[in-house]
Design a protein around this motif. Sequence first.
Motif, PDB file in Angstrom:
ATOM      1  N   TYR A   1       0.833  -1.354   0.179  1.00 62.44           N
ATOM      2  CA  TYR A   1      -0.033  -0.102   0.042  1.00 62.44           C
ATOM      3  C   TYR A   1       0.924   1.102  -0.021  1.00 62.44           C
ATOM      4  O   TYR A   1       1.821   1.336   0.893  1.00 62.44           O
ATOM      5  CB  TYR A   1      -0.752   0.165   1.262  1.00 62.44           C
TER       6      TYR A   1
ATOM      7  N   GLY B   1      -2.441  -8.662   7.831  1.00 59.46           N
ATOM      8  CA  GLY B   1      -2.541  -9.029   6.699  1.00 59.46           C
ATOM      9  C   GLY B   1      -3.865  -9.830   6.131  1.00 59.46           C
ATOM     10  O   GLY B   1      -4.249 -10.003   4.980  1.00 59.46           O
TER      11      GLY B   1
ATOM     12  N   SER C   1      -7.300  -9.252   6.245  1.00 63.46           N
ATOM     13  CA  SER C   1      -8.168  -8.692   5.376  1.00 63.46           C
ATOM     14  C   SER C   1      -7.436  -8.297   3.812  1.00 63.46           C
ATOM     15  O   SER C   1      -8.303  -8.586   2.901  1.00 63.46           O
ATOM     16  CB  SER C   1      -8.620  -7.256   5.866  1.00 63.46           C
ATOM     17  N   THR C   2      -6.349  -7.966   3.957  1.00 61.15           N
ATOM     18  CA  THR C   2      -5.589  -7.547   2.729  1.00 61.15           C
ATOM     19  C   THR C   2      -5.549  -9.061   1.990  1.00 61.15           C
ATOM     20  O   THR C   2      -5.999  -8.862   0.567  1.00 61.15           O
ATOM     21  CB  THR C   2      -4.332  -7.112   2.841  1.00 61.15           C
TER      22      THR C   2
END
Length: 238
Positions: A18, A50, A52-53
Amino acid sequence: MTELVELGIRIEGLSKRYGEGEAAVDALKDVNMSVAPGEVVGLIGPSGSGKSTLLKCLGAVIEPTSGRMILGNQTIYDQGWKLSDLRALRRDSIGFVFQAPYLIPFLDVTDNVALLPMLAGQPNAKARIRARELLDALEVGHRAKAEPSQLSGGEQQRVAIARALANQPPVILADEPTAPLDSERALGVMRILNQMAQQYRTAIIVVTHDEKIIPTFKRIYHIRDGRTYEEAGQGLSL
Ligand SMILES: Nc1ncnc2c1ncn2[C@@H]1O[C@H](COP(=O)(O)OP(=O)(O)OP(=O)(O)O)[C@@H](O)[C@H]1O
Ligand SMILES: [Mg+2]
């Protein structure tokens, strides 16, 4: 049964950054994961690790920075290349189950389940018959004509699972699906997910930190600082 369904989902060397420069965050670093049709795996890790990513990349909601993802026999991402119609992929190939059921309050239970197939072009009558079959399989068929607000929390979550299965996607991604449920109902949801995985040959990935359901997984991916490692689970029979 199509070949697509038989191959499951696989990611190789997946990374996600990101932002840029000094503000850059490497949320996923060289992640490998493979989930077979009919399999239910857990994805566990602390806040900010990480999860949700990774789930968003698997669901084609965000694009990885590099790496490869293959769903069935179709390449979705490959080192910066991506499939052109990710929206159709999300609609047809991926079912989402969230912590809250997010049912549409002004549609009855049947139409909540039938809506996506209808939007995808299925005749309404056929979509409703299929919705009823799924609701019966999930033991909420007797509530088919009720509005969501008239259902208990556990019943609403089963309707949400029926909705995720309505397009018979090869992959289901569940983010904390049992968090608000008591032990018995949480295990009930896991039993249903396992049954559905086997019946429809769906590959299911469940993000969770719910201690009640962790013993049910046969295989667990742990994630820490954007890196995953795999572990055998207890595979408690349900
Ligand atoms: N849109 C974004 N822009 C910049 N950084 C982000 C963005 N989303 C997530 N991050 C960062 O990426 C890392 C992983 O975040 P992610 O949301 O995937 O974690 P998580 O495991 O789901 O955490 P939680 O259990 O708290 O939900 C964190 O350091 C987070 O701050
Ligand atoms: Mg998260």
